[in-house]
Design a protein around this motif. Structure first.
Motif, short mmCIF file in Angstrom:
data_model
loop_
_atom_site.label_atom_id
_atom_site.label_comp_id
_atom_site.label_asym_id
_atom_site.label_seq_id
_atom_site.Cartn_x
_atom_site.Cartn_y
_atom_site.Cartn_z
N GLU A 3 -1.53 -8.44 4.82
CA GLU A 3 -0.42 -8.45 3.86
C GLU A 3 -0.67 -7.40 2.79
O GLU A 3 -1.78 -7.26 2.29
N GLU A 4 0.38 -6.63 2.45
CA GLU A 4 0.28 -5.60 1.43
C GLU A 4 1.36 -5.78 0.38
O GLU A 4 2.38 -6.41 0.63
N VAL A 5 1.12 -5.21 -0.79
CA VAL A 5 2.07 -5.24 -1.89
C VAL A 5 2.37 -3.80 -2.27
O VAL A 5 1.47 -2.99 -2.42
N LYS A 6 3.67 -3.48 -2.41
CA LYS A 6 4.07 -2.15 -2.87
C LYS A 6 4.06 -2.15 -4.39
O LYS A 6 4.55 -3.09 -5.02
N ILE A 7 3.50 -1.10 -4.98
CA ILE A 7 3.39 -1.00 -6.43
C ILE A 7 4.20 0.18 -6.93
O ILE A 7 4.06 1.30 -6.44
#
Length: 91
Positions: A3-7
């Protein structure tokens, strides 16, 4: 699946994409560590984080810890997670 988060970072007019960071789970807390490279590319202290819709649906309102170098901010898991934090090089 990873799982990744866009910043994104506010530049005074619009949010600019800085990159993606891995979303990790430590004990019962989800953690995002922003790298120094992103801190260097930031215009302001206002950030916007986006996780996948599937992750948000499953974990809505759980705690997420956002680390910007040495500074930490707690926020609830939502579609658009806005946070104000100064990137600090000290740990």
């Amino acid at each position: 699946m990873r799982e990744e988060v866009k910043i994104y970072n506010w530049d005074g007019e619009t949010y600019r994409f800085l990159g993606k960071e891995r979303l990790r789970k430590l004990n019962d807390t989800y953690v995002v560590n922003m790298r120094e490279r992103m801190g260097d590319r930031s215009f302001t202290t206002r950030y916007l984080l986006y996780a996948s819709a599937k992750f948000v649906k499953k974990h809505r309102y759980e705690n997420l810890l956002f680390r910007a170098g040495g500074n930490e901010v707690w926020l609830p898991v939502e579609e658009r997670m806005q946070v104000e934090v100064l990137f600090s090089y000290r740990r």
